[in-house]
Scaffold this active site. Structure first.
Site, mmCIF file in Angstrom:
data_model
loop_
_atom_site.group_PDB
_atom_site.id
_atom_site.type_symbol
_atom_site.label_atom_id
_atom_site.label_comp_id
_atom_site.label_asym_id
_atom_site.label_seq_id
_atom_site.Cartn_x
_atom_site.Cartn_y
_atom_site.Cartn_z
ATOM 1 N N CYS A 132 0.758 -1.346 0.009
ATOM 2 C CA CYS A 132 0.112 0.133 -0.081
ATOM 3 C C CYS A 132 0.855 1.244 -0.033
ATOM 4 C CB CYS A 132 -0.812 0.139 1.294
ATOM 5 S SG CYS A 132 -1.734 -1.501 1.455
ATOM 6 N N ARG A 140 3.370 0.443 -7.056
ATOM 7 C CA ARG A 140 3.281 -0.564 -5.857
ATOM 8 C C ARG A 140 2.418 -1.651 -6.297
ATOM 9 N NH1 ARG A 140 6.651 1.823 -1.687
ATOM 10 N NH2 ARG A 140 5.455 0.598 -0.121
ATOM 11 N N TRP A 184 -3.801 -2.266 -1.236
ATOM 12 C CA TRP A 184 -3.702 -3.750 -1.839
ATOM 13 C C TRP A 184 -4.408 -4.446 -0.801
ATOM 14 C CZ3 TRP A 184 -1.404 -8.380 -0.722
ATOM 15 C CH2 TRP A 184 -1.206 -9.252 -1.895
ATOM 16 N N ASN A 229 -0.498 0.470 6.380
ATOM 17 C CA ASN A 229 -0.167 -0.596 5.576
ATOM 18 C C ASN A 229 0.308 -1.728 6.445
ATOM 19 O OD1 ASN A 229 1.077 -2.096 3.301
ATOM 20 N ND2 ASN A 229 2.827 -0.724 3.252
ATOM 21 N N GLY A 230 0.033 -2.854 6.177
ATOM 22 C CA GLY A 230 0.634 -4.136 6.993
ATOM 23 C C GLY A 230 -0.492 -4.879 7.443
ATOM 24 N N GLU A 265 12.678 -17.680 -14.344
ATOM 25 C CA GLU A 265 12.331 -16.280 -14.260
ATOM 26 C C GLU A 265 11.240 -16.124 -15.631
ATOM 27 O OE1 GLU A 265 12.233 -12.030 -13.764
ATOM 28 O OE2 GLU A 265 12.312 -13.956 -12.632
ATOM 29 N N LYS A 283 7.597 -14.180 -15.698
ATOM 30 C CA LYS A 283 7.307 -13.188 -16.444
ATOM 31 C C LYS A 283 6.074 -13.357 -17.131
ATOM 32 C CE LYS A 283 9.839 -10.076 -14.896
ATOM 33 N NZ LYS A 283 9.968 -11.003 -13.390
ATOM 34 N N GLU A 289 3.324 -13.486 -14.887
ATOM 35 C CA GLU A 289 2.920 -12.014 -14.130
ATOM 36 C C GLU A 289 2.167 -11.232 -14.992
ATOM 37 O OE1 GLU A 289 6.337 -11.066 -10.815
ATOM 38 O OE2 GLU A 289 6.895 -10.739 -13.113
ATOM 39 N N HIS A 324 10.382 -36.276 -16.009
ATOM 40 C CA HIS A 324 9.675 -36.727 -14.793
ATOM 41 C C HIS A 324 8.079 -35.958 -14.441
ATOM 42 C CE1 HIS A 324 13.132 -39.005 -14.174
ATOM 43 N NE2 HIS A 324 13.943 -38.088 -14.441
ATOM 44 N N LYS A 354 4.346 -4.275 -6.182
ATOM 45 C CA LYS A 354 5.970 -4.111 -6.274
ATOM 46 C C LYS A 354 6.860 -4.416 -5.187
ATOM 47 C CE LYS A 354 9.421 -2.666 -8.898
ATOM 48 N NZ LYS A 354 9.690 -3.717 -10.268
#
Length: 615
Positions: free
Chosen positions: A2, A28, A81, A105-106, A487, A491, A494, A510, A610
């Site tokens: 947030c 963010r 968020w 925030n938290g 990665e 990407k 996301e 496997h 973020k």
């Protein structure tokens, strides 16, 4: 996660400052936004809160304010968020009680117990959030002063929080508290601010104070009170506001992510300029002990997400040259598995923001268990919590990264980890002067090599039809290219919302091979430095099942001429360290173009933040 902003400017209206700050923190990740302004009292009336909150993008809040403007000398704002309750106006911040307005925030872990206790009193809780208990706890005993109420409220909270608040009877003051989530104070000759992100206040402040864990108090123009968790007064440590690179424009690019992909050559060049001298010397000024302390007998690396993949790649380099065990852990798992830590162990934490909650707590756990071992943080934000709490720091110097899906911070991490690995290998004697010079030459060359890759962007974009009707995608690699496969898959997930798996190419048989059919794109990383012959054998196994294959290779075209694929991305030849750095760039571009073709929000993908400052 947030975004928090609070401002008090006695001779000006702060509404535009709040909105500008919230706009700076959009990167963010958030699902709703709101502001609250406190008008000063006149002789007839007491000060009043005026609040506007909207679900969705900040533009929705701006549209509402255009119809019903708010103004005032003091105010707070927030981008939320969701952790508790869906994205609705009633769940959005700020949250109000009769005398307090709060942004948070938290996570308040004991909010259910607090909520149940508050229901038996005069409170009127309306939202589903954990945050709403805070202003009602502050109402407390009517005989309490605001200072006493604030301290008492903090003692009742369990969890992590950054809080900024207004009190109706002191409209010039900003109240604040920090435990486990980042928060800072800032000031100029015009007024004072509280924020969760320096980017949000850089345009309005000349000095900054980064709050330490447990600190709280209030600030107004020309006065403040700062206390530690026990209530002891603390002397403020103001510093000049660091200069930040401009992030307000996309410089002609359609998205911040595309801009940041194209910034990678200059980022790598900047890192090498900071940490190398010619072709023979590497120096890390903020952790000079690396150059003379006894070498560790074990290295533990802790990170999350993209940073975790960078750490995984470096494990192959460190174990090869140092011949010591290197353990790489996801931070959220490391914290809860009772890790066994011996002597002569170096902890390396990686975080773009330096505030990632699980990684920060893993650092604190390690230090509490073995206070005599060294800790090192690789981070893009100076003065962040991890930087301040570690024994040493290697800054990434990537500049602010606005796109939620990390690009330039990832290649910056790989570059810094290459220099870190070479430093220890040179000290151990497994890399001599000639080898060090050659590896540094490849690193310096990588900036030009990435520009060569970027010139292939249209060829990479032409591969997107392979993904548009697929039920998933598979990325394969060996050695340090296995973390690159992870990665690449991350990407794609996301920003395009297409399911993808990164897999060790030798492990593909496997299980994942059962998913392969004629609609599935399979991205194969076939680099000379990392078992190319074995990877080509795996490619043929996938090919035999009808997959649509995209080959990323730095091998000469003649050497792989016999391989028929649906797409080939030709990479410049790198060495052990730079080959994965170069391979990262087309993986980023591929995800970017698939996301564009699918029409998703590239810079602010759904549900992502973020900087993840909650567990």
């Amino acid at each position: 996660m947030c975004g928090i902003i609070a401002a008090s400017f006695p001779s000006g209206d702060v509404s535009s400052i709040l909105l500008d700050a919230l706009r700076c923190m959009e990167y963010r990740g958030y699902d709703s936004a709101g502001i609250c302004l406190l008008n000063e009292a006149d002789e007839a009336d007491e000060a009043q809160f005026h609040c506007e909150k909207q679900p969705g993008k900040l533009s929705h809040l701006q549209q509402a304010l255009a119809k019903k403007p708010l103004s005032g000398h003091t105010g707070i704002g927030h981008t939320r968020w969701a952790t508790h309750g869906s994205a609705t106006a009633i769940n959005a911040h700020p949250h109000l009680s009769p005398h307090w307005a709060v942004v948070h925030n938290g996570i308040i872990e004991n909010h259910i117990e607090l909520r149940n206790a508050l229901k038996s009193g005069k409170s009127h809780l309306q939202s589903e959030t954990d945050s709403e208990v805070i202003p009602w706890l502050l109402e407390g005993d009517e005989q309490c002063s605001p200072h006493e109420a604030w301290h008492a409220m903090l003692q009742q909270l369990e969890g992590a929080f950054a809080i900024a608040a207004l009190h109706q009877e002191s409209p010039e003051k900003l109240w604040f508290a920090r435990k486990g989530s980042p928060l800072l104070l800032a000031k100029s000759s015009h007024g004072v601010l509280v924020a969760s992100d320096a980017l949000a206040v850089a345009a309005h402040a000349e000095q900054v104070l980064y709050l330490n864990e447990g600190e709280w108090g209030w600030i107004r123009a020309n006065a403040m009170a700062l206390f530690d968790a026990k209530g002891n007064a603390v002397d403020p440590n103001w510093q000049p506001m660091p200069t930040t690179q401009s992030t307000t424009g996309k410089d002609g690019f359609d998205h911040y992510m595309d801009k940041e992909i194209h910034q990678q050559p200059e980022v790598i060049a900047r890192i090498l300029e900071r940490y190398t001298s010619g072709s023979q010397s590497i120096c890390f000024p903020k952790c000079s002990w690396i150059h003379h302390d006894p070498l560790p007998q074990r290295i533990v690396m802790i990170a999350c997400g993209t940073s975790y993949h960078a750490a995984l790649a470096s494990r192959y380099w460190l174990e090869r040259f140092l011949q010591i065990p290197v353990e790489v852990d996801v931070a959220s798992e490391y914290r809860y598995r009772n890790p066994i830590i011996g002597p002569d162990t170096l902890l390396v934490t990686l975080s773009q923001s330096g505030e990632t909650a699980d990684t920060l707590e893993a650092l604190r756990l390690f230090k509490s268990l073995t206070p005599h071992n060294r800790t090192l943080t690789l981070c893009n934000v100076d003065h962040s919590s991890m930087v301040r709490e570690s024994d040493g720091t290697i800054l990434l110097h990537a500049g602010p990264e606005i796109g939620v899906a990390s690009t330039k911070a990832f290649t910056a991490q790989l570059t810094v980890l290459a220099l870190f690995s070479l430093t220890l290998a040179y000290r151990m004697g497994t890399v001599n002067d000639a080898a060090l010079a050659e590896h540094l030459r490849f690193l310096h060359q990588s900036s030009a090599d990435i520009r060569t890759i970027l010139r292939q962007r249209q060829a990479i974009a032409s591969l997107t039809p392979l993904f548009l009707h697929a039920h998933g995608a598979l990325f394969l690699g060996r050695g340090a290219c296995y973390p690159l496969a992870l990665e690449g898959a991350l990407k794609l997930k996301e920003i395009s919302y297409l399911h993808a798996e990164g897999y060790a190419a030798g492990e593909m048989k496997h299980g994942p091979i059962a998913l392969i059919d004629e609609t599935m794109p399979v991205v194969v990383l076939g680099l000379r430095q990392y078992y190319l012959d074995k990877v080509i054998s795996n490619l043929r196994e996938v090919q035999a099942r009808g997959a649509r294959i995209i080959l990323l290779t730095d091998q000469d075209a003649d050497a792989v001429q016999s391989i028929t694929v649906d797409g080939r991305i030709q990479l410049p030849q790198g060495d052990l360290f730079t080959a994965p750095i170069l391979a990262a760039v087309p993986l980023q571009l591929l995800a970017y173009y698939v996301a564009r073709a699918k029409g998703t929000d590239v810079d602010q993908p759904r549900n992502l933040a973020k900087s993840v400052t909650v567990e």
